[in-house]
Design an enzyme around this catalytic site. Structure first.
Site, PDB file in Angstrom:
ATOM      1  N   VAL A  74      24.414  12.587  33.693  1.00 28.55           N
ATOM      2  CA  VAL A  74      25.279  11.407  33.733  1.00 28.55           C
ATOM      3  C   VAL A  74      24.468  10.161  33.356  1.00 28.55           C
ATOM      4  CG1 VAL A  74      26.607   9.887  35.254  1.00 28.55           C
ATOM      5  CG2 VAL A  74      26.917  12.370  35.388  1.00 28.55           C
TER       6      VAL A  74
ATOM      7  N   VAL B 176      23.808   9.967  29.556  1.00 27.44           N
ATOM      8  CA  VAL B 176      24.982   9.572  28.782  1.00 27.44           C
ATOM      9  C   VAL B 176      25.355   8.119  29.064  1.00 27.44           C
ATOM     10  CG1 VAL B 176      27.424  10.037  28.351  1.00 27.44           C
ATOM     11  CG2 VAL B 176      25.832  11.940  28.674  1.00 27.44           C
ATOM     12  N   GLU B 177      25.260   7.702  30.313  1.00 20.38           N
ATOM     13  CA  GLU B 177      25.685   6.354  30.682  1.00 20.38           C
ATOM     14  C   GLU B 177      24.741   5.268  30.171  1.00 20.38           C
ATOM     15  OE1 GLU B 177      28.371   5.306  31.688  1.00 20.38           O
ATOM     16  OE2 GLU B 177      29.259   6.433  33.328  1.00 20.38           O
ATOM     17  N   SER B 178      23.434   5.486  30.302  1.00 21.25           N
ATOM     18  CA  SER B 178      22.498   4.388  30.023  1.00 21.25           C
ATOM     19  C   SER B 178      21.249   4.782  29.246  1.00 21.25           C
ATOM     20  CB  SER B 178      22.050   3.754  31.343  1.00 21.25           C
ATOM     21  OG  SER B 178      21.263   4.679  32.088  1.00 21.25           O
TER      22      SER B 178
ATOM     23  N   TYR C   1      34.614  10.252  36.969  1.00 19.42           N
ATOM     24  CA  TYR C   1      33.527   9.267  36.977  1.00 19.42           C
ATOM     25  C   TYR C   1      33.731   8.260  35.860  1.00 19.42           C
ATOM     26  CZ  TYR C   1      28.761   7.520  37.669  1.00 19.42           C
ATOM     27  OH  TYR C   1      27.679   6.727  37.939  1.00 19.42           O
TER      28      TYR C   1
END
Length: 218
Positions: free
Chosen positions: A69, A72-74, A155
């Site tokens: 996660v 992918v997010e940051s 999410y």
């Protein structure tokens, strides 16, 4: 003096054989490199490993899912802030982080007091951000009765929206049918998280430190 045909052929054969040998050696080295685990760790590094492992252990979630996660997010940039205002490694919205801190307080867990008042400064701190985000992943998995794929979709899109998709049978909550997710951003998010999770499992899944945390999270 001109070379005889046999002399010319011998020179060419020697040159050709040297090139072939050099090419074969280079090919072996390249194959050895790309099939080595170290190469893939270099291609797909995991930052903040100790923070992820500790937070995942406390939240009882798969640490490699948390890492996926974050990637992918940051892309492991703790200073990342989205146009919508999501902050830090796990791209947490301030309102969501405040609500999570309230839930953690009610559960008697250690929490960041500043988040209760809506202070977002600490969300850029990797350890705090990962701990809050890991708790939220665990919460979402519980909300979707153990369906990790639906939790990951929640999410990104929010659990209420995902629950509507499931209730209306727009999507069945399975990874194999994510093309039915009606929001492109969420569809892409779920796809990328599990793509990275699969890679991380292959690269890091046999490491004792990661296995120890996964074993502790059940």
């Amino acid at each position: 003096m001109a070379n005889t045909p046999n002399q010319g052929q011998s020179w060419w054969d020697t040159f050709f054989n040297k090139r072939t040998l050099t090419s074969a050696i280079l090919l072996i080295l390249v194959i050895g490199l790309i099939t080595s685990n170290q190469f893939w760790r270099w291609m797909y590094p995991i930052g903040y490993q100790s923070d992820i492992q500790q937070a995942a252990k406390e939240a009882k979630v798969d640490p490699l899912l948390v890492a996926s996660v974050i990637r992918v997010e940051s892309k492991f940039d703790p200073t990342d802030v989205s146009d919508a205002g999501a902050i830090g490694l796990m791209q947490l919205m301030p309102g969501t982080a405040q609500w999570i801190a309230q839930q953690m307080q009610q559960e008697g867990q250690a929490y960041n007091p500043a988040l209760l008042s809506g202070n977002t400064a600490d969300l850029s701190v990797p350890g705090i951000n990962i701990r809050v985000g890991s708790w939220y992943i665990h919460y979402l998995i519980q909300q979707f009765h153990g369906n990790v794929v639906a939790a990951v979709a929640g999410y990104n899109a929010g659990p209420r929206r995902v629950q509507v998709w499931l209730n209306d049978k727009v999507w069945n909550g399975q990874l194999g049918t994510i093309t039915n997710i009606p929001v492109g951003e969420t569809r892409h998010f779920v796809d990328r998280v599990f793509y990275n999770h699969n890679l991380y499992e292959r690269i890091y899944g046999h490491d004792a430190d990661w296995q120890k945390v996964k074993g502790a999270t059940g």
